[in-house]
Every structure is written in C-alpha cells, then in structure tokens.
Enzyme design. Structure first.
Site, short mmCIF file in Angstrom:
data_model
loop_
_atom_site.label_atom_id
_atom_site.label_comp_id
_atom_site.label_asym_id
_atom_site.label_seq_id
_atom_site.Cartn_x
_atom_site.Cartn_y
_atom_site.Cartn_z
N PRO A 26 15.59 7.18 -8.17
CA PRO A 26 15.50 6.36 -6.97
C PRO A 26 14.40 5.30 -7.03
CG PRO A 26 14.69 8.59 -6.56
CD PRO A 26 15.37 8.61 -7.90
N ASN A 27 14.75 4.15 -6.51
CA ASN A 27 13.86 2.99 -6.35
C ASN A 27 13.54 2.27 -7.66
OD1 ASN A 27 13.55 3.35 -3.47
ND2 ASN A 27 12.33 5.15 -3.97
N ARG A 54 8.82 -4.16 -7.08
CA ARG A 54 8.23 -2.98 -6.44
C ARG A 54 6.82 -2.74 -6.96
NH1 ARG A 54 9.71 3.23 -8.08
NH2 ARG A 54 8.54 4.19 -6.40
N TYR A 60 3.72 -0.71 -11.34
CA TYR A 60 4.87 -0.52 -12.23
C TYR A 60 5.13 -1.70 -13.17
CZ TYR A 60 5.79 3.38 -9.09
OH TYR A 60 5.67 4.53 -8.37
N ASN A 120 13.56 9.16 -16.08
CA ASN A 120 12.54 8.88 -15.07
C ASN A 120 13.13 9.27 -13.72
OD1 ASN A 120 10.68 7.95 -13.26
ND2 ASN A 120 10.34 5.98 -14.28
N ALA A 156 10.78 9.62 -7.46
CA ALA A 156 10.18 10.56 -6.50
C ALA A 156 10.85 11.94 -6.52
CB ALA A 156 10.23 9.97 -5.10
N HIS A 208 8.99 15.08 -7.78
CA HIS A 208 8.05 15.88 -6.98
C HIS A 208 8.76 16.73 -5.92
CE1 HIS A 208 5.58 12.97 -8.98
NE2 HIS A 208 6.10 11.98 -8.29
N ASP A 246 17.05 22.67 -12.03
CA ASP A 246 18.12 23.62 -12.34
C ASP A 246 19.24 22.96 -13.16
OD1 ASP A 246 16.80 25.60 -10.98
OD2 ASP A 246 18.12 25.59 -9.23
N GLU A 276 10.98 13.72 -19.99
CA GLU A 276 10.57 13.20 -18.67
C GLU A 276 9.63 12.03 -18.87
OE1 GLU A 276 8.52 16.13 -16.33
OE2 GLU A 276 7.87 14.66 -14.83
N HIS A 306 7.34 8.79 -16.95
CA HIS A 306 6.82 8.04 -15.79
C HIS A 306 6.11 6.79 -16.28
CE1 HIS A 306 7.94 11.36 -13.29
NE2 HIS A 306 7.37 12.16 -14.19
N ILE A 307 6.43 5.69 -15.65
CA ILE A 307 5.82 4.41 -16.02
C ILE A 307 4.32 4.44 -15.71
CG2 ILE A 307 5.78 1.94 -15.46
CD1 ILE A 307 8.83 2.26 -14.78
N SER A 308 4.00 4.93 -14.52
CA SER A 308 2.60 4.99 -14.09
C SER A 308 2.00 6.33 -14.51
CB SER A 308 2.52 4.84 -12.56
OG SER A 308 3.16 5.95 -11.94
N ARG A 318 -2.96 9.13 -9.59
CA ARG A 318 -2.54 8.59 -8.30
C ARG A 318 -2.68 9.64 -7.19
NH1 ARG A 318 3.11 5.80 -9.07
NH2 ARG A 318 2.53 4.97 -7.02
N ARG A 378 1.75 13.43 -6.33
CA ARG A 378 2.48 13.04 -7.56
C ARG A 378 2.09 13.91 -8.75
NH1 ARG A 378 4.99 8.23 -6.04
NH2 ARG A 378 3.76 7.11 -4.51
C1 DQA Z 1 7.44 7.17 -11.21
C2 DQA Z 1 6.30 7.93 -10.50
C3 DQA Z 1 6.82 8.62 -9.26
O1 DQA Z 1 5.75 9.31 -8.61
C4 DQA Z 1 7.38 7.61 -8.29
O2 DQA Z 1 7.92 8.25 -7.15
C5 DQA Z 1 8.40 6.71 -8.92
C6 DQA Z 1 8.14 6.20 -10.27
C7 DQA Z 1 6.90 6.35 -12.40
O3 DQA Z 1 7.73 5.90 -13.19
O4 DQA Z 1 5.69 6.13 -12.54
O5 DQA Z 1 9.38 6.33 -8.30
O6 DQA Z 1 8.38 8.11 -11.72
#
Ligand code: DQA
Length: 154
Positions: free
Chosen positions: A10-11, A18, A23, A79, A82, A85, A92, A103, A105-107, A112, A116
C-alpha cells in the site's frame, strides 16, 4: 529464464511524490525499471506488481509459492508497506505458501516511529533489507540469485 516477483504494497504507488525526504524522488515506474534491469543483468526476469489491497497481495504470495515449487520462480522481493506492522494474514500467507521472501523497506524503519519497529513479516522472511533507499531492490534481487546459486556464489 526464471522470474523474480517484486511486490509492492500500500501507498508505494505514490513513490516520487510521497514524503520524498523519507522515500526519495524515484517513482514506482523508476523502481520497476531498476528491478527489470537488475534481474536482466543476472539472467532473470522481474515481474513487478503493486497493490493497496491485502487480499490481492495474499493471492500473489500464494501464486508465488506454487511458481517457486514448480521451479519457475526464484522468490519474492516484498515491500509490504504499512501491512508490515499489522498483517498476521501476510505472515501466514508466506509461511503457508512456503514462499521465499526477501522483506524490503526503502527507509530505515528502525530509525523512525516506534510503531514501525515491529514487523509481522520478518519471522516469515528469508532475509531483510532495510534503509538502502530504492537500491535495496537491486540488492534484494542479487541476494535471491546468490541464495539460489548456493554458498560458493558468495
Ligand atoms: C516502508 C516502511 C513502512 O513503515 C511504511 O508504512 C511504508 C514504506 C518502506 O519502504 O520504508 O509504506 O515499507
């Protein structure tokens, strides 16, 4: 040629606009191009998908498990945004489908907000790449290829 599934949750369709300070300026299209280029250099193809919907991501993880078992797919770079979390269901799905998942994560989620720092995905993941910006996707693709080649490829 084997496939690597690159899943963004998502997002992540909003990348580029964003929170660029967190990011970066690259768009999702830029990230997907980077993934296809990196996979191509390593003799793989990248299948890039994004969804804002948990159920769709679950279905794609199940599909990946079947493709990995059939020998057509190396694994998944995921990735989960959210859902990282919040989602027991994605945890599952990875376990249930026996999918090899990196897994990503960009950040640096650990630098943070407190919420997170916990991931439901990490215990089900083969490995985790955090905080390298979008080049993390290239690192994750390289990791899947090296894992498949065995320890001597390191
Ligand atoms: C994220 C980190 C997550 O906490 C956040 O909700 C995202 C992006 C990252 O790529 O850093 O949507 O997965």
């Amino acid at each position: 040629m084997k496939t690597i599934l690159v899943l963004n949750g998502p997002n992540l369709n909003l990348l580029g606009t964003r929170e660029p300070a967190v990011y970066g300026a690259e768009t999702l299209a830029d990230v997907e191009r980077l993934c296809r280029d990196e996979a191509g250099k390593l003799g793989m193809s990248a299948d890039c998908r994004q969804s804002n919907h948990e159920g769709r991501l679950i279905d794609w993880i199940h599909e990946a498990g079947r493709e990995i078992a059939a020998g057509n797919m190396l694994g998944v770079v995921f990735n989960p945004g959210a859902f990282t979390h919040t989602s027991v269901a994605l945890h599952d799905a990875i376990k249930g489908a026996n999918a090899t998942v990196i897994e990503l994560h960009i950040s640096n989620v650990h630098a943070r907000e407190e919420f997170r720092r916990h991931s439901y995905i990490s215990p089900a993941a083969r490995g985790i790449i955090v905080g390298f910006g979008v080049i993390g996707y290239a690192i994750a693709i390289g990791a899947l290829v090296r894992l498949a080649a065995g320890p001597r490829a390191a």
